[in-house]
Enzyme design. Structure first.
Site, PDB file in Angstrom:
ATOM      1  N   HIS A  99      46.718  57.372 -11.546  1.00 47.76           N
ATOM      2  CA  HIS A  99      45.556  56.506 -11.803  1.00 47.76           C
ATOM      3  C   HIS A  99      44.348  57.421 -11.991  1.00 47.76           C
ATOM      4  O   HIS A  99      44.289  58.492 -11.361  1.00 47.76           O
ATOM      5  CB  HIS A  99      45.188  55.620 -10.621  1.00 47.76           C
ATOM      6  CG  HIS A  99      46.254  54.747 -10.051  1.00 47.76           C
ATOM      7  ND1 HIS A  99      47.233  55.202  -9.210  1.00 47.76           N
ATOM      8  CD2 HIS A  99      46.450  53.406 -10.155  1.00 47.76           C
ATOM      9  CE1 HIS A  99      47.995  54.190  -8.829  1.00 47.76           C
ATOM     10  NE2 HIS A  99      47.552  53.089  -9.395  1.00 47.76           N
ATOM     11  N   ASP A 102      42.934  58.743  -8.755  1.00 44.46           N
ATOM     12  CA  ASP A 102      43.713  59.728  -7.989  1.00 44.46           C
ATOM     13  C   ASP A 102      43.299  61.148  -8.339  1.00 44.46           C
ATOM     14  O   ASP A 102      43.496  62.065  -7.544  1.00 44.46           O
ATOM     15  CB  ASP A 102      45.219  59.673  -8.327  1.00 44.46           C
ATOM     16  CG  ASP A 102      45.802  58.285  -8.236  1.00 44.46           C
ATOM     17  OD1 ASP A 102      45.298  57.492  -7.437  1.00 44.46           O
ATOM     18  OD2 ASP A 102      46.771  58.018  -8.986  1.00 44.46           O
ATOM     19  N   ASP A 337      57.263  55.794  -6.544  1.00 50.02           N
ATOM     20  CA  ASP A 337      56.049  55.175  -6.011  1.00 50.02           C
ATOM     21  C   ASP A 337      56.266  55.048  -4.499  1.00 50.02           C
ATOM     22  O   ASP A 337      56.466  53.960  -3.966  1.00 50.02           O
ATOM     23  CB  ASP A 337      55.820  53.810  -6.674  1.00 50.02           C
ATOM     24  CG  ASP A 337      54.423  53.283  -6.393  1.00 50.02           C
ATOM     25  OD1 ASP A 337      53.732  53.889  -5.566  1.00 50.02           O
ATOM     26  OD2 ASP A 337      54.037  52.270  -7.004  1.00 50.02           O
TER      27      ASP A 337
HETATM   28  C1  XLS Z   1      51.054  49.028  -5.710  1.00 47.17           C
HETATM   29  C2  XLS Z   1      51.619  49.475  -6.958  1.00 47.17           C
HETATM   30  C3  XLS Z   1      50.871  50.616  -7.612  1.00 47.17           C
HETATM   31  C4  XLS Z   1      51.254  50.709  -9.054  1.00 47.17           C
HETATM   32  C5  XLS Z   1      50.301  51.471  -9.910  1.00 47.17           C
HETATM   33  O1  XLS Z   1      51.660  48.292  -4.938  1.00 47.17           O
HETATM   34  O2  XLS Z   1      52.960  49.790  -6.769  1.00 47.17           O
HETATM   35  O3  XLS Z   1      51.111  51.808  -6.938  1.00 47.17           O
HETATM   36  O4  XLS Z   1      52.516  51.246  -9.207  1.00 47.17           O
HETATM   37  O5  XLS Z   1      49.035  50.925  -9.897  1.00 47.17           O
HETATM   38 NI    NI Z   2      54.189  50.672  -8.163  1.00 45.65          NI
HETATM   39 NI    NI Z   3      53.885  49.121  -4.694  1.00 48.53          NI
END
Ligand code: XLS
Ligand code: NI
Ligand code: NI
Length: 433
Positions: A99, A102, A337
């Site tokens: 993002h 980040d 993630d």
């Molecule tokens: C949050 C989401 C986020 C997305 C990207 O719960 O998983 O991390 O993957 O904005």
């Molecule tokens: Ni995510």
């Molecule tokens: Ni998530």
């Protein structure tokens, strides 16, 4: 070189008998499976936010991690990038995701945010060229700053809609510049806390218009990767508009975007929505909107998005089975993630979390491929529906209730129940693990 990862070696494949913690047991990137290397099947990506931006807080306490790059200057943002790319190389992950928030310090206004982002994107461009690591997807953080507390595109304040649209434009530009393979929109705070102050119809209409603008802009700048939406049912909002794959598909149909937008399906979000990961993947596949996955693991008791690193091979087998049935990834990949637990303070924790996740994914994918190649599960499924291959059954779908009723009577149709054979199939699946 930073000295963050100090003596941690590059992780190599050593096979199941290795006794080193710093080795892959199942992930051999060059191993060929169904005519494709594991590297190209899995397309692993590391997520910048969890590994390099998250301070280790929870609702009862703040930062637990001490990282030399924490802080708000461009110099620290560069140090963070140096360490991030070092980790990508230690793990040999081909991709990363980020993002805007980040990777750059928060500016005083939109213009400063944009300048900061551009500077770091130029730096990423050099680092990508030097290392060969590529961008799987970019995205905008439209949920952390307090200006987004009531949503971004669905905010009651049109100035927040404007700020959000402008920010997404800069993040799409950044993604294009870096050769990103996809652009992701996760709903963030698009949802509500209470219906008492919410005009649901207006908010959904604004979200639809916003998504149209994103798609128009993608075509305008010639970005050829897909736009991906990432569904999630709740958290941070009590109710999120992009609840699950089925809900998002309805939304895309409503706004005529079903051929423009695909899905980024996350394990933990599927669980929060009361589904299995494989359910969400199978549905996206069958609707022709499967794009990419956010790989993690949700705690089954807590009811939160715990974003743990995956380690459950049987679950991953069923997930990758659906990915393979969808034909595998085209532009998508496996983005971790996932974040450490807040007591996992050491640099090696970050590396080992990914090592375990990558190994578990590889084991799952290999089991899934064997299961698909063997064909036993698919032939059992086909056999269950074989009755529909007859001309009478096919013709029935083009007839009407009257003629069907006449046929049931004249032929004396009297259905006899047959076993669904679930346990037999469950036993079969376990043979590949
Ligand atoms: C949050 C989401 C986020 C997305 C990207 O719960 O998983 O991390 O993957 O904005
Ligand atoms: Ni995510
Ligand atoms: Ni998530």
């Amino acid at each position: 070189m930073s000295d963050f990862f100090k003596d941690i070696p590059k992780i190599k494949f050593e096979g199941p008998d290795s006794d080193s913690d710093f080795a892959f047991r199942h992930y051999n990137p060059d191993e060929m499976v169904m005519g494709k290397s594991l590297r190209d099947h899995l397309c692993f990506a590391a997520a910048y936010w969890h590994s390099f931006a998250w301070p280790g807080g929870d609702p009862f306490g703040g930062q637990t991690f001490e990282r030399p790059w924490f802080g708000d200057t461009m110099a620290l943002a560069r140090l963070k990038a140096d360490v991030a790319f070092e980790m990508f190389q230690i793990l040999d992950v081909p991709y990363y995701c980020f993002h805007d928030a980040d990777v750059r310090p928060e500016g005083a206004d939109f213009a400063e945010n944009t300048r900061n982002l551009r500077e770091i994107v130029d730096y990423f461009e050099e680092k990508q060229a030097a290392t060969g690591v590529k961008l799987l997807w970019g995205t905008a953080n439209l949920f952390s700053n307090r200006r987004f507390m009531s949503g971004a595109a669905t905010n009651p304040d049109p100035d927040v809609f404007a700020f959000s649209a402008a920010t997404v434009k800069t993040c799409m530009d950044a993604t294009k510049q870096l050769g990103g393979a996809n652009y992701v929109l996760w709903g963030g705070r698009e949802g509500y806390e209470t219906l008492l102050n919410t005009d649901l119809a207006k908010e959904r209409a604004h979200a639809g218009r916003f998504l149209h603008m994103v798609v128009e802009y993608k075509h305008k700048i010639g970005f050829d990767g897909p736009i991906l939406i990432e569904p999630k049912p709740q958290e941070p909002m009590k109710h999120q508009y992009d609840y699950d794959v089925a809900t998002v598909y309805g939304f895309l149909k409503e706004f005529g975007l079903e051929n423009e937008v695909k899905m980024n399906v996350e394990q933990g979000h599927a669980i929060l929505a009361g589904h299995s990961f494989e359910h969400e993947l199978a549905l996206a596949r069958s609707l022709g909107i499967f794009g990419s996955i956010d790989m993690n693991r949700n705690d089954y008791q807590s009811g939160w998005d715990t974003d743990q690193f995956p380690n459950n091979v049987p679950e991953m087998t069923l997930a990758y089975y659906e990915v393979l049935r969808a034909g595998g990834f085209t532009t998508g990949g496996t983005n971790f993630d996932a974040k450490l637990r807040r007591q996992s303070l050491d640099p090696e924790d970050l590396v080992l979390a990914h090592v375990g996740g990558m190994d578990a994914c590889a084991a799952g994918l290999k089991a899934a491929a064997a299961m698909l190649a063997d064909g036993k599960l698919e032939s059992a499924r086909d056999a269950r529906y074989a009755g529909w291959d007859t001309p009478e059954a096919k013709a029935m779908l083009d007839s009407d209730l009257d003629s069907i009723a006449a046929r049931v009577e004249s032929e004396g149709i009297n259905p006899q129940p047959k076993s669904g054979r679930q346990e037999r199939l469950e036993n079969l699946v376990n043979r590949y693990l």
